[in-house]
Design a protein around this motif. Structure first.
Motif, PDB file in Angstrom:
ATOM      1  N   ASN A   1      55.097  75.998  27.589  1.00 51.66           N
ATOM      2  CA  ASN A   1      54.550  76.936  26.604  1.00 51.66           C
ATOM      3  C   ASN A   1      55.603  77.369  25.585  1.00 51.66           C
ATOM      4  O   ASN A   1      55.340  77.437  24.381  1.00 51.66           O
ATOM      5  CB  ASN A   1      53.973  78.167  27.315  1.00 51.66           C
ATOM      6  CG  ASN A   1      52.725  77.839  28.103  1.00 51.66           C
ATOM      7  OD1 ASN A   1      52.021  76.879  27.780  1.00 51.66           O
ATOM      8  ND2 ASN A   1      52.442  78.610  29.155  1.00 51.66           N
TER       9      ASN A   1
ATOM     10  N   PHE B   1      56.337  74.553  23.254  1.00 47.85           N
ATOM     11  CA  PHE B   1      55.258  74.428  22.283  1.00 47.85           C
ATOM     12  C   PHE B   1      55.411  75.496  21.197  1.00 47.85           C
ATOM     13  O   PHE B   1      55.229  75.234  19.997  1.00 47.85           O
ATOM     14  CB  PHE B   1      53.912  74.580  22.994  1.00 47.85           C
ATOM     15  CG  PHE B   1      52.740  74.187  22.147  1.00 47.85           C
ATOM     16  CD1 PHE B   1      52.287  72.874  22.113  1.00 47.85           C
ATOM     17  CD2 PHE B   1      52.082  75.136  21.377  1.00 47.85           C
ATOM     18  CE1 PHE B   1      51.210  72.512  21.319  1.00 47.85           C
ATOM     19  CE2 PHE B   1      51.004  74.773  20.584  1.00 47.85           C
ATOM     20  CZ  PHE B   1      50.566  73.469  20.558  1.00 47.85           C
ATOM     21  N   TYR B   2      55.798  76.712  21.604  1.00 46.53           N
ATOM     22  CA  TYR B   2      55.978  77.816  20.654  1.00 46.53           C
ATOM     23  C   TYR B   2      57.095  77.499  19.655  1.00 46.53           C
ATOM     24  O   TYR B   2      56.937  77.692  18.441  1.00 46.53           O
ATOM     25  CB  TYR B   2      56.302  79.100  21.437  1.00 46.53           C
ATOM     26  CG  TYR B   2      56.779  80.238  20.559  1.00 46.53           C
ATOM     27  CD1 TYR B   2      55.877  80.975  19.786  1.00 46.53           C
ATOM     28  CD2 TYR B   2      58.141  80.566  20.511  1.00 46.53           C
ATOM     29  CE1 TYR B   2      56.324  82.020  18.976  1.00 46.53           C
ATOM     30  CE2 TYR B   2      58.586  81.613  19.713  1.00 46.53           C
ATOM     31  CZ  TYR B   2      57.683  82.325  18.940  1.00 46.53           C
ATOM     32  OH  TYR B   2      58.122  83.339  18.144  1.00 46.53           O
TER      33      TYR B   2
ATOM     34  N   ASN C   1      55.999  74.837  17.222  1.00 44.54           N
ATOM     35  CA  ASN C   1      54.991  75.362  16.300  1.00 44.54           C
ATOM     36  C   ASN C   1      55.635  76.176  15.186  1.00 44.54           C
ATOM     37  O   ASN C   1      55.248  76.072  14.008  1.00 44.54           O
ATOM     38  CB  ASN C   1      53.976  76.211  17.080  1.00 44.54           C
ATOM     39  CG  ASN C   1      52.795  76.621  16.217  1.00 44.54           C
ATOM     40  OD1 ASN C   1      52.768  77.723  15.677  1.00 44.54           O
ATOM     41  ND2 ASN C   1      51.817  75.739  16.089  1.00 44.54           N
TER      42      ASN C   1
ATOM     43  N   ARG D   1      57.177  73.862  12.745  1.00 45.59           N
ATOM     44  CA  ARG D   1      56.194  73.200  11.871  1.00 45.59           C
ATOM     45  C   ARG D   1      55.869  74.067  10.658  1.00 45.59           C
ATOM     46  O   ARG D   1      55.757  73.567   9.539  1.00 45.59           O
ATOM     47  CB  ARG D   1      54.915  72.902  12.649  1.00 45.59           C
ATOM     48  CG  ARG D   1      53.840  72.220  11.782  1.00 45.59           C
ATOM     49  CD  ARG D   1      52.875  71.451  12.627  1.00 45.59           C
ATOM     50  NE  ARG D   1      52.064  72.284  13.470  1.00 45.59           N
ATOM     51  CZ  ARG D   1      50.802  72.682  13.181  1.00 45.59           C
ATOM     52  NH1 ARG D   1      50.252  72.323  12.041  1.00 45.59           N
ATOM     53  NH2 ARG D   1      50.127  73.423  14.022  1.00 45.59           N
ATOM     54  N   GLY D   2      55.742  75.363  10.872  1.00 45.48           N
ATOM     55  CA  GLY D   2      55.457  76.243   9.749  1.00 45.48           C
ATOM     56  C   GLY D   2      56.568  76.228   8.717  1.00 45.48           C
ATOM     57  O   GLY D   2      56.331  76.137   7.507  1.00 45.48           O
TER      58      GLY D   2
ATOM     59  N   GLU E   1      57.531  67.244   9.537  1.00 48.90           N
ATOM     60  CA  GLU E   1      56.238  67.829   9.886  1.00 48.90           C
ATOM     61  C   GLU E   1      55.366  66.831  10.646  1.00 48.90           C
ATOM     62  O   GLU E   1      54.710  67.184  11.636  1.00 48.90           O
ATOM     63  CB  GLU E   1      55.532  68.288   8.602  1.00 48.90           C
ATOM     64  CG  GLU E   1      54.305  69.141   8.862  1.00 48.90           C
ATOM     65  CD  GLU E   1      53.704  69.668   7.571  1.00 48.90           C
ATOM     66  OE1 GLU E   1      52.616  70.263   7.635  1.00 48.90           O
ATOM     67  OE2 GLU E   1      54.314  69.467   6.492  1.00 48.90           O
TER      68      GLU E   1
ATOM     69  N   ILE F   1      56.535  66.595  14.155  1.00 48.57           N
ATOM     70  CA  ILE F   1      56.180  67.785  14.936  1.00 48.57           C
ATOM     71  C   ILE F   1      54.742  67.700  15.423  1.00 48.57           C
ATOM     72  O   ILE F   1      54.422  68.034  16.582  1.00 48.57           O
ATOM     73  CB  ILE F   1      56.394  69.058  14.081  1.00 48.57           C
ATOM     74  CG1 ILE F   1      57.896  69.279  13.841  1.00 48.57           C
ATOM     75  CG2 ILE F   1      55.794  70.278  14.755  1.00 48.57           C
ATOM     76  CD1 ILE F   1      58.199  70.370  12.836  1.00 48.57           C
ATOM     77  N   VAL F   2      53.855  67.246  14.547  1.00 48.54           N
ATOM     78  CA  VAL F   2      52.443  67.102  14.927  1.00 48.54           C
ATOM     79  C   VAL F   2      52.309  66.147  16.112  1.00 48.54           C
ATOM     80  O   VAL F   2      51.583  66.421  17.080  1.00 48.54           O
ATOM     81  CB  VAL F   2      51.624  66.600  13.721  1.00 48.54           C
ATOM     82  CG1 VAL F   2      50.200  66.230  14.168  1.00 48.54           C
ATOM     83  CG2 VAL F   2      51.572  67.678  12.643  1.00 48.54           C
TER      84      VAL F   2
ATOM     85  N   GLU G   1      53.594  67.880  19.258  1.00 50.15           N
ATOM     86  CA  GLU G   1      52.642  68.882  19.759  1.00 50.15           C
ATOM     87  C   GLU G   1      51.533  68.212  20.578  1.00 50.15           C
ATOM     88  O   GLU G   1      51.110  68.728  21.618  1.00 50.15           O
ATOM     89  CB  GLU G   1      52.038  69.651  18.580  1.00 50.15           C
ATOM     90  CG  GLU G   1      53.005  70.666  17.965  1.00 50.15           C
ATOM     91  CD  GLU G   1      52.396  71.383  16.773  1.00 50.15           C
ATOM     92  OE1 GLU G   1      52.747  72.556  16.566  1.00 50.15           O
ATOM     93  OE2 GLU G   1      51.570  70.769  16.044  1.00 50.15           O
TER      94      GLU G   1
ATOM     95  N   LYS H   1      50.755  68.629  24.821  1.00 45.50           N
ATOM     96  CA  LYS H   1      49.460  69.018  25.381  1.00 45.50           C
ATOM     97  C   LYS H   1      49.062  68.134  26.563  1.00 45.50           C
ATOM     98  O   LYS H   1      48.304  68.554  27.431  1.00 45.50           O
ATOM     99  CB  LYS H   1      48.390  68.939  24.296  1.00 45.50           C
ATOM    100  CG  LYS H   1      48.521  70.010  23.218  1.00 45.50           C
ATOM    101  CD  LYS H   1      47.455  69.806  22.141  1.00 45.50           C
ATOM    102  CE  LYS H   1      47.591  70.843  21.027  1.00 45.50           C
ATOM    103  NZ  LYS H   1      46.592  70.625  19.943  1.00 45.50           N
TER     104      LYS H   1
END
Length: 607
Positions: free
Chosen positions: A529, A532-533, A536, A539-540, A551, A554-555, A558, A562
């Protein structure tokens, strides 16, 4: 009185006595009384002559008349004791006076004894013998103290270095000081026929060939021209070439084998006086120092080999990433000082994963070895550096080379590989192994680092892959920045507000400065978790500044997070690639900021 000088042959083993009296007849009488005593005699008839004679001949003992006109015996004795050259010569006063004050004055100025006239022969000879023996013991004690001091210094200096050349040089110089010899040398006995002088107090002897004694006498021995029957033909040539009268040879034995010889050159008389007990500790310490030096040399070789192995890629036997970083950093700084070109070619084997899947990992390893050898053979200068960058990627560093020169080499590599025609049935656009190559060239400047030329070459390699692989792309610093950082997209998000974009870049660098270490910590804890945080948040930031490639990566990561465990190999590869791309973005941001430092409103890179 000159006819009375040196009444016995000049033999240094027979003591020399100086007789001083202002009456010549008294000297003749004194000479007759001690005729039975084995000694050499020299004479003086006044105080001044006595002082001159003492300084000139340095007698072992002086028989001095107390009462003499002009300079009396007390004044002569006082003068002799004040001179360091004659101060240790024992003085026996001869006097007809029984005046206690005269005797007290005699002892006060340094007299060793006195004999009253008329004297008994037995008493006089006994006193002479006694003081000669005392003087001898005193000289021996002084010599021993001096020799021990030199020995301590010699041992300290010998063990003060681990370099064999320095050890041997120190040894010969100190042994010469210890013995007062004409010349000291050390001959090294190798396994071949020719042995050589490896250290000498005479530069003319350095590296001279030394005759090996066929009998290999392992005991100390003397060779002398006064005993020519003991000389071999080699000895005679050696003695003639080096003008040697006598040579003392002391074997240096290491591990029960003859390592060499300590050679002492001088006169025959000196050879007989050499004290082997004095030299044995010298030889022993020299052997220890030689062993320590040999051990140090072996350790140096071992360390050098370990360093070489630590800088080699285990599979391909060319330089590894660590060696590349060290060499690149060193050459970058040198060319920065000299303001000369540096070029780098980044090389990737096309569709290598598909090759491994098709032919198996052993064949894949063989492919890597063949490509590594091909790259190594392609470079011709000692300064050109080939390394395995990681996986199926390689790098070539080309100091003092511009872009055209690097492209020429890349094309030659391309041709050489095509000539090998290595099969690759899983290739998507060819039936044989091909390479994608990215070339970057720049003149290093202050404020930049070698990471930037790597980023530029990596960007060009990325472009080559984007163009379908099996090609060569060349990049400059600006192109590398644009590939890692889409400045136009970032400015559009900021409504083309350049200062705001600069601020977003700064925020990105600050926010994600510890991204790699934080992600590693989350991985170690198995915290999916938190991983993942972190991704994320990254990515922003990537979206805001226009880091499109980062980017996209990163996608993908991610999606992997999962569905896969945190320690899954494929996930680990994606994380490593992401971290590498993040570094490239950082370099691009820093380069962009430097390029706009003097700009008012917008970057000169913008259209």
């Amino acid at each position: 009185m000159t006819s009375l000088y040196d009444s016995l042959p000049n033999n240094p083993k027979i003591p020399l006595l100086l007789l001083v009296d202002d009456i010549p007849e008294n000297l003749k009488v004194l000479r007759g009384k001690i005729a039975s005593f084995p000694c050499r005699l020299t004479f003086a008839v006044n105080g001044i002559q006595a002082i001159e004679r003492a300084k000139e001949s340095l007698p072992d003992l002086i028989l001095l008349d107390l009462m003499m006109p002009g300079m009396n015996g007390l004044e002569v004795c006082q003068h002799l004791k004040q001179d360091p050259k004659t101060a240790d010569i024992p003085v026996i006063f001869l006097t007809a006076s029984n005046d206690v004050s005269n005797l007290e004055q005699a002892f006060a100025v340094g007299a060793g004894d006195y004999v009253t006239k008329p004297f008994r022969v037995e008493e006089l000879i006994a006193r002479i013998t006694n003081h000669l023996e005392l003087a001898k013991l005193r000289r021996q004690a002084q010599l021993k103290a001096q020799q021990e001091s030199i020995l301590r210094e010699l041992v300290t200096e010998i063990h003060g270095s681990l370099q064999l050349k320095q050890i041997l040089s120190t040894a010969v110089n100190n042994v010469r000081n210890l013995l007062g010899a004409d010349r000291i040398a050390i001959a090294r006995y190798p396994s071949t026929k020719a042995s050589v002088i490896v250290a000498s107090t005479d530069a003319a002897l350095q590296r001279a060939n030394y005759p090996i004694d066929n009998s290999l006498n392992l005991k100390p021995h003397i060779r002398s021209t006064t005993h020519p029957e003991s000389l071999t033909l080699g000895d005679r040539d050696w003695f003639q070439r080096c003008q040697i009268e006598a040579e003392y040879r002391l074997p240096i034995i290491e591990d029960s084998k003859l390592w060499g010889m300590l050679l002492i050159h001088g006169q025959d008389a000196m050879m007989d006086a050499i004290n082997l007990d004095l030299l044995e500790p010298v030889i022993a310490q020299l052997i220890i120092a030689i062993q320590q030096s040999n051990l140090h040399y072996s350790l140096q070789l071992a360390n050098a080999e370990l360093t070489r192995l630590s800088n080699l890629d285990g599979l391909t036997k060319i330089a590894n990433r660590r060696a590349l970083d060290e060499y690149l950093n060193r050459e970058y700084r040198r060319l920065q000082r000299e303001q000369k070109n540096m070029s780098i070619i980044m090389i990737d084997i096309d569709y290598f994963k598909r090759y491994n899947d098709t032919y198996g990992h052993p064949q894949g390893d063989q492919c890597l070895i063949v490509v590594a050898q091909l790259l190594q053979k392609a470079v011709s200068r000692s300064s050109d550096f080939v390394a395995r960058y990681g996986g199926e990627e390689f790098a070539i560093v080309l100091p003092n080379t511009d872009a055209p020169g690097a492209i020429h080499l890349a094309r030659q590599i391309e041709k050489n590989l095509a000539d090998l025609n290595l099969e690759h049935s899983a290739h998507l656009s060819s039936d044989h192994i091909t390479l994608s190559m990215g070339v970057a060239s720049m003149i290093p400047t202050i404020g930049m680092s070698h990471h930037e030329i790597i980023a530029a070459a990596d960007a060009a390699l990325f472009q080559a892959k984007e163009h379908g692989r099996n090609c060569i792309c060349c990049a400059d610093a600006e192109m590398a920045q644009l590939l890692a950082l889409n400045i136009e997209a970032g400015l559009e998000r900021c409504d083309r507000d350049a200062p705001l974009y600069q601020e977003l870049l700064d925020v990105f660098l600050q926010t994600h400065a510890d991204f790699e270490s934080q992600l590693q910590q989350a991985q170690q804890l198995g915290d999916r978790n938190h991983s993942f945080y972190l991704v994320n948040i990254l990515r922003g930031g990537s979206n805001n500044i226009g880091a499109k490639t980062l980017e996209r990566m990163i996608v993908r990561l991610e999606q992997q997070l999962k569905t896969k465990d945190i320690d899954h190999p494929e996930l680990q590869d994606d994380i490593a690639n992401l971290v590498s791309e993040l570094d490239r973005v950082r370099y691009a941001i820093e380069a962009f900021k430097r390029s706009t430092i003097h700009s008012q409103d917008q970057s000169p890179l913008l259209p």
